[in-house]
Design a protein around this motif. Structure first.
Motif: not given
Ligand SMILES: [Mg+2]
Length: 340
Positions: A76, A78-80, A274-275, A278
């Motif tokens: 992923d 964004d955030g990962t 992360d979310s 995923d």
């Molecule tokens: Mg993410």
């Protein structure tokens, strides 16, 4: 003779007790060209390896060691992979120096569209490692990079063609309008059209109504004979709700990349996220990492299914919850699984 036999050998470890020495896997070999040329260490005897179990051994400069394993990283964004520039740059440094050179492949699997991904690349200005594959819009489009040409992206039409099975865009929109009527425009809306295409409808829903509204949506879709997935992600007051063909998604697209575009064993494949969107690929049979900054509900969802044990949450050890945040968590997982 000149030793010219550097190369890899199937180690098939661990095997029976006869191939253990002092409790550790043990391999002994010599190399021949099939004629009368034999290659042995200069010190005499045979090449010997006593160490940790591994699939392949590599003979290099007269020494046997576990062979470096090429890895397919499906992550992923964004955030990962992005969210902490130092970690994004650290991953790129490792990927360029080691991961790619070893024969690895990198796929970004994101909710972003291709255009939004290109905007991110521009924003990050060379910080991001170059992927071979872009899985965009939550597993509904796959693009391959033209590595030999100008680096432009080519849609994988074979993947897109699969997504019509059981899917009916008009009926999905009708179900979404009915849902919107029920939940009210204050708490439910369609996302901007740039985020959607013929195989992806995305709504924004307030956290107060998201459970009831997605229950209703699923029942309307099933009543309309549409085979679709409803995927909720995000935190805070508002959630993203993606409605996708049943054959789409991050897990299905990962499997397609792993087995149809390339040929990686699931033990050589790492999914990173992360979310909420995923979760399906983090439940696959390959190696998985939840990065340290992941949403608590994602960590809880994983823990609910598995048994906590030193950060490795499932019985066969394929899921790892990293301490490291963003891409530092990916590097930590590569280390953990012996893939770094
Ligand atoms: Mg993410």
């Amino acid at each position: 003779m000149t030793r010219a036999h550097d190369g890899k050998f199937a180690a098939a470890l661990p095997v029976d007790q006869s191939t253990f020495k002092d409790g550790a896997p043990f391999v002994e070999l010599v190399v021949t060209n099939g004629d009368d040329d034999w290659d042995k260490p200069q010190s005499g005897g045979n090449y010997k390896y006593v160490g940790v179990a591994c699939k392949e051994l590599e003979l290099k400069d007269g020494k046997l060691a576990p062979a470096a394993t090429p890895v397919l990283v499906v992550t992923d964004l964004d955030g990962t992979m992005v969210g902490d520039d130092d970690s994004t740059a650290a991953f790129k440094a490792w990927w360029d120096a080691t991961g790619r050179k070893r024969g690895g492949k990198l796929a970004f699997s994101t909710g972003r569209t291709l255009t939004q991904f290109e905007a991110l690349c521009e924003e990050k200005d060379g910080l991001l490692a170059k992927p071979d594959v872009l899985v965009s819009a939550v597993g509904t489009r796959i693009y391959l990079r033209d590595n030999d040409g100008d680096g432009t992206w080519r849609e994988d039409k074979g993947w897109t063609a699969r997504l019509d099975d059981g899917w009916d865009y008009d009926r999905v929109r009708d179900a979404c309008y009915a849902c919107l009527g029920q939940a009210g425009e204050e708490r439910c809306h369609f996302r901007p059209k740039e985020e959607m295409h013929e195989h992806k409808v995305t709504m924004g829903m307030h956290a107060d109504v998201v459970d009831a509204a997605t229950r209703l949506l699923r029942s309307l879709l099933s009543g309309a004979d549409v085979e679709a997935k409803v995927i909720v992600s995000g935190t805070g007051d508002w959630r993203y709700v993606d409605i996708l063909p049943a054959g789409a998604g991050k897990l299905e697209s990962l499997e397609y990349v792993r087995t149809s575009l390339y040929d990686f064993d699931s033990s050589q494949t790492l999914a990173c996220g992360d979310s909420g969107n995923d979760l399906d690929m983090l439940r696959g049979p390959h190696r998985c990492v939840v990065v340290g900054n992941a949403q608590e509900d994602v960590k809880r969802a994983m823990r609910g299914e598995t048994t906590a044990n030193d950060g490795v949450l499932d019985a066969h050890g394929s899921l790892f919850v990293a301490n490291g945040e963003v891409a530092f968590g990916i590097l930590e997982a590569l280390e953990h699984f012996g893939l770094r």
